[in-house]
Write an enzyme that holds these catalytic residues in place. Sequence first.
Site, mmCIF file in Angstrom:
data_model
loop_
_atom_site.group_PDB
_atom_site.id
_atom_site.type_symbol
_atom_site.label_atom_id
_atom_site.label_comp_id
_atom_site.label_asym_id
_atom_site.label_seq_id
_atom_site.Cartn_x
_atom_site.Cartn_y
_atom_site.Cartn_z
ATOM 1 N N SER A 14 0.816 -1.212 0.000
ATOM 2 C CA SER A 14 0.000 0.000 0.000
ATOM 3 C C SER A 14 0.852 1.265 0.000
ATOM 4 O O SER A 14 0.574 2.208 -0.749
ATOM 5 C CB SER A 14 -0.945 -0.003 1.208
ATOM 6 O OG SER A 14 -0.221 -0.145 2.413
ATOM 7 N N LYS A 108 9.342 0.989 7.813
ATOM 8 C CA LYS A 108 9.454 1.301 9.240
ATOM 9 C C LYS A 108 9.582 -0.003 10.026
ATOM 10 O O LYS A 108 8.611 -0.496 10.595
ATOM 11 C CB LYS A 108 8.234 2.102 9.700
ATOM 12 C CG LYS A 108 8.094 3.448 8.995
ATOM 13 C CD LYS A 108 6.810 4.148 9.397
ATOM 14 C CE LYS A 108 6.677 5.508 8.717
ATOM 15 N NZ LYS A 108 5.417 6.195 9.074
ATOM 16 N N ALA A 140 -1.012 5.178 4.294
ATOM 17 C CA ALA A 140 -0.939 5.041 2.839
ATOM 18 C C ALA A 140 -2.235 5.447 2.146
ATOM 19 O O ALA A 140 -2.214 6.164 1.138
ATOM 20 C CB ALA A 140 -0.574 3.606 2.478
ATOM 21 N N LYS A 191 7.392 3.149 16.956
ATOM 22 C CA LYS A 191 5.992 3.484 17.246
ATOM 23 C C LYS A 191 5.042 2.357 16.856
ATOM 24 O O LYS A 191 3.922 2.267 17.376
ATOM 25 C CB LYS A 191 5.596 4.804 16.578
ATOM 26 C CG LYS A 191 5.839 4.867 15.073
ATOM 27 C CD LYS A 191 4.721 4.281 14.249
ATOM 28 C CE LYS A 191 5.146 4.112 12.811
ATOM 29 N NZ LYS A 191 4.127 3.480 11.981
ATOM 30 N N ASP A 244 4.068 10.731 14.075
ATOM 31 C CA ASP A 244 3.806 9.364 13.630
ATOM 32 C C ASP A 244 3.152 8.546 14.737
ATOM 33 O O ASP A 244 2.262 7.727 14.490
ATOM 34 C CB ASP A 244 5.127 8.718 13.196
ATOM 35 C CG ASP A 244 4.930 7.546 12.259
ATOM 36 O OD1 ASP A 244 3.772 7.238 11.907
ATOM 37 O OD2 ASP A 244 5.934 6.930 11.864
ATOM 38 N N ARG A 255 -2.133 -0.532 10.338
ATOM 39 C CA ARG A 255 -2.083 -1.995 10.363
ATOM 40 C C ARG A 255 -1.765 -2.517 11.764
ATOM 41 O O ARG A 255 -2.349 -3.504 12.220
ATOM 42 C CB ARG A 255 -1.045 -2.499 9.362
ATOM 43 C CG ARG A 255 -1.370 -2.173 7.924
ATOM 44 C CD ARG A 255 -0.523 -2.978 6.966
ATOM 45 N NE ARG A 255 0.891 -2.645 7.035
ATOM 46 C CZ ARG A 255 1.495 -1.730 6.281
ATOM 47 N NH1 ARG A 255 0.780 -1.027 5.409
ATOM 48 N NH2 ARG A 255 2.787 -1.505 6.375
ATOM 49 N N GLU A 281 4.580 -4.521 10.960
ATOM 50 C CA GLU A 281 5.968 -4.571 11.407
ATOM 51 C C GLU A 281 6.110 -4.592 12.930
ATOM 52 O O GLU A 281 7.101 -5.069 13.468
ATOM 53 C CB GLU A 281 6.745 -3.373 10.847
ATOM 54 C CG GLU A 281 6.946 -3.387 9.339
ATOM 55 C CD GLU A 281 8.047 -4.351 8.908
ATOM 56 O OE1 GLU A 281 8.693 -4.962 9.786
ATOM 57 O OE2 GLU A 281 8.249 -4.484 7.689
#
Length: 340
Positions: A14, A108, A140, A191, A244, A255, A281
């Site tokens: 994305s 990230k 995104a 984060k 962020d 996500r 992630e």
Amino acid sequence: MTEQQPIAVLGGGSFGTAIANLLAENGQAVRQWMRDPEQAEAIRTRRENPRYLKGVKVHPGVDPVTDLERTLADCQLIFVALPSSALRKVLQPHQAALTDKLLVSLTKGIEAHTFKLMSEILEEIAPQARIGVISGPNLAREIAEHELTATVVASEDDELCARVQAALHGRTFRVYASRDRFGVELGGALKNVYAIMAGLAAAMDMGENTRSMLITRALAEMTRFAVKLGANPMTFLGLAGVGDLIVTCSSPKSRNYQVGHALGEGLSLEEAVSRMGETAEGVNTLKVLKEKSDEMQVYMPLVAGLHAILFEGRTLAQVIQLLMRGEPKTDVDFIPTTGF
């Protein structure tokens, strides 16, 4: 300024697609590389990335391709949007083709077995390349739907920063520059862990006071850890830090937030990740961050608590009890508590 050569975006997810669209909208010729020929064909024929960015039209200037060697040969400026678990494996065989390229990481994450950031891996693979990173409050889909957005490109290479700013800056996307590549990239990776916790708290219907406490204590933990590794604490007051963190811990579009929310609904970790269908992630980062913070003796109670829930069989109630009974600490680190 339009680049004379096409610009490459490596990755068919994305965020890679959103960045490819931005570049094309600014008049750049874009080669978006992906491993899956069926995905490339779907984008080519339908002008949409149905797997990761459904409903968003892909600009005609984006050419989906599957020949990585040719893509690297044809492009000087290369945005790398590969999952942290795949980046080294994908690029290592093409080491020679990366010499003197401008490589800008969009990922990230942290490599699991080395605790290396993506830019550090790029430096290992291509020591003669010029390296930068992009990070910030950048969902995104919102970028692709032209919501007003700002990001940070970070590198000690001022010319690289200027070229990235010129290529990406547009009517809805503003690009700031920083020389603290390490801090900017580390903020983006760390984060993700706290976004899982925020999603979990939201699913459990915790109050606004609680969510605010989680976000601000998360910022303190992130900064404390990053400074121990040599980052500038001021970086964490900007877009790549608190910016962020806020968006990732507040938005159901994140996500990692979605994974946490699914856990709060009673799903197992495997079920939560499977429901996503795309890399989160934060799960991988949590494992290596817990190990590294223990090794460095950095106080990170939220990381320890989330790790206990996901991997040690503790319940949220047990972890909350431990956190609230912990010894009170100074609210804001890095500022003297005397003389005010």
